[in-house]
Design a protein around this motif. Structure first.
Motif, PDB file in Angstrom:
ATOM      1  N   ARG A 166      28.935  -4.920  19.292  1.00 43.37           N
ATOM      2  CA  ARG A 166      28.293  -3.705  18.794  1.00 43.37           C
ATOM      3  C   ARG A 166      28.514  -2.590  19.820  1.00 43.37           C
ATOM      4  NH1 ARG A 166      24.898  -3.691  14.768  1.00 43.37           N
ATOM      5  NH2 ARG A 166      23.732  -1.949  15.662  1.00 43.37           N
ATOM      6  N   GLY A 167      28.703  -1.408  19.323  1.00 41.04           N
ATOM      7  CA  GLY A 167      28.891  -0.295  20.236  1.00 41.04           C
ATOM      8  C   GLY A 167      29.845   0.722  19.659  1.00 41.04           C
ATOM      9  N   PRO A 168      30.116   1.773  20.404  1.00 40.13           N
ATOM     10  CA  PRO A 168      30.943   2.866  19.892  1.00 40.13           C
ATOM     11  C   PRO A 168      32.426   2.571  19.994  1.00 40.13           C
ATOM     12  CG  PRO A 168      30.284   3.344  22.128  1.00 40.13           C
ATOM     13  CD  PRO A 168      29.622   2.033  21.761  1.00 40.13           C
ATOM     14  N   TRP A 169      33.228   3.430  19.371  1.00 39.96           N
ATOM     15  CA  TRP A 169      34.653   3.483  19.667  1.00 39.96           C
ATOM     16  C   TRP A 169      34.888   4.762  20.458  1.00 39.96           C
ATOM     17  CZ3 TRP A 169      37.943   7.331  17.495  1.00 39.96           C
ATOM     18  CH2 TRP A 169      37.391   8.101  16.477  1.00 39.96           C
ATOM     19  N   LEU A 170      35.980   4.820  21.198  1.00 43.73           N
ATOM     20  CA  LEU A 170      36.238   5.959  22.085  1.00 43.73           C
ATOM     21  C   LEU A 170      37.453   6.753  21.618  1.00 43.73           C
ATOM     22  CD1 LEU A 170      34.971   3.601  24.059  1.00 43.73           C
ATOM     23  CD2 LEU A 170      35.462   5.325  25.799  1.00 43.73           C
ATOM     24  N   LEU A 171      37.340   8.062  21.750  1.00 40.61           N
ATOM     25  CA  LEU A 171      38.465   8.959  21.516  1.00 40.61           C
ATOM     26  C   LEU A 171      38.772   9.643  22.846  1.00 40.61           C
ATOM     27  CD1 LEU A 171      38.960  11.313  18.475  1.00 40.61           C
ATOM     28  CD2 LEU A 171      39.597  12.017  20.782  1.00 40.61           C
ATOM     29  N   GLY A 195      35.992  -4.930  24.467  1.00 39.94           N
ATOM     30  CA  GLY A 195      35.329  -4.851  23.177  1.00 39.94           C
ATOM     31  C   GLY A 195      35.148  -3.479  22.579  1.00 39.94           C
ATOM     32  N   TRP A 196      35.617  -2.424  23.262  1.00 38.42           N
ATOM     33  CA  TRP A 196      35.483  -1.078  22.718  1.00 38.42           C
ATOM     34  C   TRP A 196      36.851  -0.573  22.231  1.00 38.42           C
ATOM     35  CZ3 TRP A 196      33.130  -1.924  27.652  1.00 38.42           C
ATOM     36  CH2 TRP A 196      31.727  -2.017  27.607  1.00 38.42           C
ATOM     37  N   GLY A 232      33.299   0.848  14.043  1.00 41.52           N
ATOM     38  CA  GLY A 232      33.511   2.202  13.582  1.00 41.52           C
ATOM     39  C   GLY A 232      32.247   2.854  13.062  1.00 41.52           C
ATOM     40  N   GLU A 233      31.287   2.019  12.622  1.00 41.01           N
ATOM     41  CA  GLU A 233      30.060   2.549  12.072  1.00 41.01           C
ATOM     42  C   GLU A 233      29.071   2.945  13.156  1.00 41.01           C
ATOM     43  OE1 GLU A 233      28.705  -0.590   9.616  1.00 41.01           O
ATOM     44  OE2 GLU A 233      30.429  -0.524   8.252  1.00 41.01           O
TER      45      GLU A 233
END
Length: 512
Positions: free
Chosen positions: A207-212, A235-236, A295-296
């Motif tokens: 669980r967690g964010p994705w990075l740009l 995991g990200w 992604g959510e």
């Protein structure tokens, strides 16, 4: 020597006019102890530090690369440099600025030689005599010394903060980038060619964010691949945006003389790239960024230098009003120890109205979880509110040896306004502006700008930055993980501050 070359330099200091033969001055810079009696008499009027500053000033290469120098002269940054030099050098009884003569003489010199020193430029001016306001030149040197001293004092004050000590290991960090990213092409309305992207899928579900992530000015996706690969391994999922026109290829073109060097004029297009990528992700145009829940969970915007600035502006920060006036005051003299101010002061020219709080730099607030900015800046953009208007946690990272975005002016000053309790400011001792950048090919354009700018062992700094960034990202599940601390890792020391510690540090610093 050409018939049109200058023969005499008049040093103007405290109302005195000191005529000096340029040939004798050139000989003195090579062997100061063997100057002629007449020259020695004039030079004794200067204290020993001022004499050393004068030698450095005259011998220092103004431009190191022919093709890059020619393009720089045609850029806004070059215009500011010539304007400053023209205010110190005058010709004739009317004290006319030498800026036009400097431009033509520099171009002619660069056609014949690869680098140009201050003394070579003086001798090439097509006038019999030129006057140097020595007090102004020495003031510039004094400002340089004063800023360096201030940064050293700031580091000493930072060491005095009562922070808990913590030692850490590199979390299995390896200097080699494992695996290869998925290279994508995204059609965007504001570009003719598709926008290049590099996707590093998560190697494990979490669980967690994705990075740009966004590289700095003249940077490439490869320079941040060490971070993208390592975070994806933990995991990200990470998406790295390549910005044509302000990327490594654009910088290389300027070094070859094929195009002007990129600058802040590329920021609106970078923001448009950012918005297009986020919209494409929301609309399902991009492959899944790892497991479906990832992604959510939302996005963390990140970047290095100009990429960090774009991340902050993409998060919703817009420049405070009055930037044009602030820049007039900031550029009274060339900011030698804070080159980011030249970029910041390009922004009013882009909007066309003298105020960058309107026009194409406005960016709609983007729903996100946080921002990570390595060597970010914005002291002239947000001098009063700083990060106050962001309601998400921000990780702002700086290095004590950074003279491009110096930490006290560009990170501490901006961070001190932070209101989110989980925002963190990290200062790494011995790190420079380019410490977060991985350079595997020593032929890259960055190293043509000077390897002395890289700082202490970048791989060790990057291992520490990976730890800090990972803990910041884990903080969305455990907000107390990245607590204020004095951190030691493999000989590298860093200071992690929250908003209260940052303000306490700021209060310990002497006024500018």
């Amino acid at each position: 020597m050409p018939a049109w070359a200058a023969e005499e330099l008049v040093l103007q200091l405290d109302g005195l006019a000191l005529p000096i033969d340029l040939a004798a001055l050139e000989s003195w810079t090579r062997q100061p102890e063997q100057a002629g009696n007449g020259l020695q008499a004039w030079l004794r009027l200067l204290d020993s530090q001022s004499r050393r500053d004068l030698v450095r000033l005259l011998q220092a290469p103004l431009l190191r690369d022919r093709s890059f120098g020619l393009q720089l002269l045609n850029s806004w940054t070059g215009e500011q440099m010539l304007k400053e030099a023209g205010s110190l050098l005058t010709t004739g009884p009317a004290d006319r600025s030498t800026a036009p003569l400097l431009l033509s003489s520099l171009r002619q010199l660069l056609e014949r030689q690869s680098s140009v020193s201050a003394l070579e430029l003086l001798r090439a001016l097509p006038v019999a005599s030129v006057t140097l306001r020595l007090d102004g030149a020495l003031q510039l040197a004094g400002q340089w010394r004063s800023q360096l001293k201030r940064q050293n004092t700031a580091l000493q004050r930072l060491r005095q903060l009562p922070l808990p000590r913590r030692s850490s290991s590199p979390l299995g960090f390896t200097s080699a980038v494992r695996g290869q990213p998925q290279r994508l092409q995204l059609q965007v309305p504001h570009r003719v060619a598709p926008l290049p992207l590099e996707l590093w899928p998560a190697q494990q579900a979490r669980r967690g964010p994705w990075l740009l992530l966004m590289p700095g000015l003249g940077g490439s996706a490869d320079q941040l691949s060490w971070l993208a690969a390592a975070l994806a391994d933990r995991g990200w999922p990470v998406l790295v945006v390549v910005h044509p026109g302000s990327d490594q290829q654009a910088l290389q073109a300027s070094l070859l003389g094929d195009a002007p060097p990129p600058g802040a004029e590329t920021l609106p297009q970078r923001l448009a790239d950012l918005q297009a990528v986020l919209e494409a992700q929301r609309e399902g145009q991009l492959p899944a960024l790892g497991p479906a829940p990832a992604g959510e969970q939302g996005v963390v915007l990140g970047g290095h230098s100009l990429g960090g600035l774009a991340a902050l502006m993409g998060a919703g920060l817009v420049p405070e009003r009055g930037l044009g006036r602030r820049c007039e005051l900031a550029l009274v003299s060339l900011p030698l120890t804070n080159l980011s101010r030249l970029l910041q002061c390009q922004l009013p020219r882009i909007t066309g109205d003298g105020d960058a709080s309107a026009g194409p730099l406005r960016s709609q607030a983007t729903p996100l979880l946080g921002v990570v900015a390595f060597n970010g800046f914005g002291s002239l953009l947000w001098p009063h509110r700083g990060l106050q208007d962001l309601n998400v946690p921000v990780l702002l990272v700086g290095g004590s040896l950074d003279l491009v975005t110096p930490p006290v002016q560009e990170q501490l000053a901006v961070f001190a306004g932070a209101t989110h309790p989980h925002s963190r400011l990290v200062l790494v001792e011995g790190a420079s502006h380019f410490s977060p950048v991985r350079i595997d090919n020593r032929g890259e354009a960055l190293f043509r700008l000077g390897e002395e700018l890289v700082g202490i062992e970048p791989l060790k700094v990057q291992a520490l930055l990976l730890n800090v960034t990972s803990e910041f990202l884990q903080g969305f599940e455990n907000p107390l993980l990245l607590s204020p601390q004095r951190r030691e890792q493999d000989g590298v020391r860093a200071y992690v501050l929250d908003r209260n510690q940052a303000r306490r540090w700021q209060g310990l610093l002497p006024p500018e």
